[in-house]
Write a protein that holds these residues in place. Sequence first.
Motif, PDB file in Angstrom:
ATOM      1  N   LEU A 199      -5.418 -13.144  12.780  1.00 22.19           N
ATOM      2  CA  LEU A 199      -4.905 -12.129  11.862  1.00 22.19           C
ATOM      3  C   LEU A 199      -5.433 -10.753  12.226  1.00 22.19           C
ATOM      4  CD1 LEU A 199      -5.545 -14.007   8.486  1.00 22.19           C
ATOM      5  CD2 LEU A 199      -3.415 -13.964   9.805  1.00 22.19           C
ATOM      6  N   VAL A 200      -4.554  -9.774  12.170  1.00 22.00           N
ATOM      7  CA  VAL A 200      -4.962  -8.373  12.312  1.00 22.00           C
ATOM      8  C   VAL A 200      -4.411  -7.632  11.103  1.00 22.00           C
ATOM      9  CG1 VAL A 200      -4.944  -6.294  13.726  1.00 22.00           C
ATOM     10  CG2 VAL A 200      -4.907  -8.549  14.830  1.00 22.00           C
ATOM     11  N   ILE A 201      -5.322  -7.272  10.194  1.00 23.95           N
ATOM     12  CA  ILE A 201      -4.952  -6.531   8.987  1.00 23.95           C
ATOM     13  C   ILE A 201      -5.196  -5.064   9.306  1.00 23.95           C
ATOM     14  CG2 ILE A 201      -5.387  -6.254   6.519  1.00 23.95           C
ATOM     15  CD1 ILE A 201      -6.676  -9.170   6.774  1.00 23.95           C
ATOM     16  N   VAL A 202      -4.123  -4.315   9.460  1.00 23.44           N
ATOM     17  CA  VAL A 202      -4.241  -3.009  10.096  1.00 23.44           C
ATOM     18  C   VAL A 202      -3.339  -1.995   9.400  1.00 23.44           C
ATOM     19  CG1 VAL A 202      -2.488  -3.670  11.828  1.00 23.44           C
ATOM     20  CG2 VAL A 202      -4.086  -1.789  12.313  1.00 23.44           C
ATOM     21  N   GLY A 203      -3.875  -0.788   9.234  1.00 23.32           N
ATOM     22  CA  GLY A 203      -3.094   0.270   8.613  1.00 23.32           C
ATOM     23  C   GLY A 203      -3.982   1.374   8.091  1.00 23.32           C
ATOM     24  N   PRO A 204      -3.409   2.333   7.397  1.00 24.20           N
ATOM     25  CA  PRO A 204      -4.164   3.498   6.938  1.00 24.20           C
ATOM     26  C   PRO A 204      -5.290   3.135   5.981  1.00 24.20           C
ATOM     27  CG  PRO A 204      -1.795   3.856   6.718  1.00 24.20           C
ATOM     28  CD  PRO A 204      -1.976   2.422   7.052  1.00 24.20           C
ATOM     29  N   CYS A 205      -6.314   3.975   5.958  1.00 23.74           N
ATOM     30  CA  CYS A 205      -7.373   3.825   4.965  1.00 23.74           C
ATOM     31  C   CYS A 205      -6.769   3.860   3.572  1.00 23.74           C
ATOM     32  CB  CYS A 205      -8.410   4.929   5.142  1.00 23.74           C
ATOM     33  SG  CYS A 205      -9.671   4.954   3.860  1.00 23.74           S
ATOM     34  N   SER A 206      -5.852   4.795   3.335  1.00 30.31           N
ATOM     35  CA  SER A 206      -5.129   4.856   2.068  1.00 30.31           C
ATOM     36  C   SER A 206      -3.662   5.141   2.352  1.00 30.31           C
ATOM     37  CB  SER A 206      -5.711   5.941   1.152  1.00 30.31           C
ATOM     38  OG  SER A 206      -5.658   7.208   1.774  1.00 30.31           O
ATOM     39  N   ALA A 207      -2.795   4.433   1.632  1.00 30.84           N
ATOM     40  CA  ALA A 207      -1.357   4.659   1.769  1.00 30.84           C
ATOM     41  C   ALA A 207      -0.989   5.861   0.908  1.00 30.84           C
ATOM     42  CB  ALA A 207      -0.591   3.416   1.330  1.00 30.84           C
ATOM     43  N   ASP A 208      -0.840   7.018   1.530  1.00 30.93           N
ATOM     44  CA  ASP A 208      -0.738   8.273   0.780  1.00 30.93           C
ATOM     45  C   ASP A 208       0.661   8.866   0.769  1.00 30.93           C
ATOM     46  OD1 ASP A 208      -0.828   8.711   3.499  1.00 30.93           O
ATOM     47  OD2 ASP A 208      -1.868  10.627   3.346  1.00 30.93           O
ATOM     48  N   ASN A 209       1.554   8.340   1.612  1.00 35.09           N
ATOM     49  CA  ASN A 209       2.883   8.935   1.748  1.00 35.09           C
ATOM     50  C   ASN A 209       3.870   7.841   2.151  1.00 35.09           C
ATOM     51  OD1 ASN A 209       5.044  10.102   3.746  1.00 35.09           O
ATOM     52  ND2 ASN A 209       4.435  11.840   2.455  1.00 35.09           N
ATOM     53  N   GLU A 210       4.912   7.654   1.363  1.00 39.51           N
ATOM     54  CA  GLU A 210       5.832   6.540   1.614  1.00 39.51           C
ATOM     55  C   GLU A 210       6.500   6.643   2.981  1.00 39.51           C
ATOM     56  OE1 GLU A 210       9.990   4.753  -0.219  1.00 39.51           O
ATOM     57  OE2 GLU A 210       8.471   5.509  -1.615  1.00 39.51           O
ATOM     58  N   ASP A 211       6.947   7.823   3.369  1.00 41.19           N
ATOM     59  CA  ASP A 211       7.672   7.968   4.634  1.00 41.19           C
ATOM     60  C   ASP A 211       6.788   7.643   5.829  1.00 41.19           C
ATOM     61  OD1 ASP A 211       9.967   8.701   3.293  1.00 41.19           O
ATOM     62  OD2 ASP A 211       9.620  10.852   3.516  1.00 41.19           O
ATOM     63  N   SER A 212       5.589   8.211   5.869  1.00 41.24           N
ATOM     64  CA  SER A 212       4.726   7.995   7.031  1.00 41.24           C
ATOM     65  C   SER A 212       4.194   6.565   7.072  1.00 41.24           C
ATOM     66  CB  SER A 212       3.568   8.997   7.035  1.00 41.24           C
ATOM     67  OG  SER A 212       2.815   8.928   5.842  1.00 41.24           O
ATOM     68  N   GLY A 253      -1.668  21.736   0.907  1.00 45.59           N
ATOM     69  CA  GLY A 253      -0.213  21.777   0.783  1.00 45.59           C
ATOM     70  C   GLY A 253       0.499  21.721   2.118  1.00 45.59           C
ATOM     71  N   ASN A 254      -0.245  21.771   3.214  1.00 40.03           N
ATOM     72  CA  ASN A 254       0.355  21.775   4.552  1.00 40.03           C
ATOM     73  C   ASN A 254      -0.356  20.732   5.412  1.00 40.03           C
ATOM     74  OD1 ASN A 254       1.934  22.527   6.742  1.00 40.03           O
ATOM     75  ND2 ASN A 254       0.489  24.125   7.388  1.00 40.03           N
ATOM     76  N   ARG A 255      -0.121  19.452   5.074  1.00 44.05           N
ATOM     77  CA  ARG A 255      -0.842  18.368   5.737  1.00 44.05           C
ATOM     78  C   ARG A 255      -0.115  17.881   6.987  1.00 44.05           C
ATOM     79  NH1 ARG A 255      -0.869  16.930   0.468  1.00 44.05           N
ATOM     80  NH2 ARG A 255       0.536  15.152   0.756  1.00 44.05           N
ATOM     81  N   THR A 256      -0.887  17.314   7.913  1.00 42.61           N
ATOM     82  CA  THR A 256      -0.336  16.689   9.111  1.00 42.61           C
ATOM     83  C   THR A 256       0.281  15.350   8.733  1.00 42.61           C
ATOM     84  OG1 THR A 256      -1.974  17.748  10.539  1.00 42.61           O
ATOM     85  CG2 THR A 256      -0.864  15.780  11.404  1.00 42.61           C
ATOM     86  N   TYR A 257       1.526  15.164   9.096  1.00 45.25           N
ATOM     87  CA  TYR A 257       2.253  13.931   8.789  1.00 45.25           C
ATOM     88  C   TYR A 257       1.595  12.740   9.480  1.00 45.25           C
ATOM     89  CZ  TYR A 257       6.316  10.712   8.712  1.00 45.25           C
ATOM     90  OH  TYR A 257       7.155   9.632   8.549  1.00 45.25           O
ATOM     91  N   GLY A 258       1.264  11.694   8.706  1.00 45.52           N
ATOM     92  CA  GLY A 258       0.742  10.466   9.288  1.00 45.52           C
ATOM     93  C   GLY A 258      -0.729  10.502   9.648  1.00 45.52           C
ATOM     94  N   GLN A 259      -1.490  11.417   9.052  1.00 44.68           N
ATOM     95  CA  GLN A 259      -2.940  11.461   9.275  1.00 44.68           C
ATOM     96  C   GLN A 259      -3.651  11.198   7.955  1.00 44.68           C
ATOM     97  OE1 GLN A 259      -4.925  15.243  10.345  1.00 44.68           O
ATOM     98  NE2 GLN A 259      -5.894  14.123  12.031  1.00 44.68           N
TER      99      GLN A 259
END
Length: 343
Positions: free
Chosen positions: A48-61, A314-320
């Motif tokens: 198993l590899v459980i992998v992804g963002p520390c926090s899911a902060d944006n639905e699109d990214s 208000g001007n965040r990098t997408y997917g970071q």
Amino acid sequence: MAMKIQTRLPEPEDLKQEYPMTREMKEKKTVRDGEIQNVFTGYSDKFLVIVGPCSADNEDSVCEYVERLARLNEEVKDKLILIPRIYTNKPRTTGEGYKGMLHQPKPDQAPNLLEGLIAIRKLHLHAIAVSGLTGADEMLYPENRSYLDDILSYEAVGARSVENQQHRLTASGMDIPVGMKNPTSGDLSVMLNSIKAAQGAHQFIYRTLDVTTNGNSLAHAILRGGVDKYGTCIPNYHYEDLYRLSAMYQTSGLKNPAVVVDANHSNSNKQYKEQIRIVSEVMHSRNYNGDLKQLIKGVMVESYLIEGRQEITGNRTYGQSITDPCIGWEDTEYLIRKIAEEC
């Protein structure tokens, strides 16, 4: 009581009816749940590899990330099962800071729990729709998991929650694998006690109901490192740590001995690039010792589209990440392919 009621939130069943799982999603989840369960019961030797963002902060990214993960999963599915880490609740050590999409569906705006409940359910459904992969979340609030309990294929109980009675008892009523992290102190006996509680049957109050559970035989350990009394990080992913845990499991009487190694947090001292090296060492330990190969069922990795982290503006990098730093997508692809080669 010194509480002000903001609004009455919908019941879980009402939200599920408004934002339902499709029949196709339910069928995919049934298959995925079986595949993941077989890893923990020993019927499957997939990793198993459980992998992804520390926090899911944006639905699109997040959904773009999970869609990429699905394509990679097709490449490695003979050896690995990739579980998207879609964490919508964030524990905060001091209570301050971004608490996840549940609290703030828009990170730079004020908390809105009603919109947050809707947002996290829509996020998980969207992720399944675009990828076919059912995901993992953290059970930060036991009374809230009913809003997602039909969607998730894996849940984790965090280091700050693992000693809490309600978390342990709620975990005993789950029908999916639940990982119990070692506490921030690093005490492995506390973690094993938590697993024992989760594997047992209980009667308790849950959401105003008197409930009984049969116990969750898929409750297992997550090693995430700890800190000493001075706040210095003490990793517990080394061979000696894994060997000691294996020995403790053998005398514990617990069902389905298993551990997932969290490569970030106190194991990496939040040096996110170290996750690549840490996973490599875990794979080496697993291949060196047959008992550890059976015990170590997977790893957790914090990863996003863009490496590092950023402040909430208000001007965040997408997917970071806006919480802990993560490795980027190129490193993620490299690491997952490397894990597949070494399994």
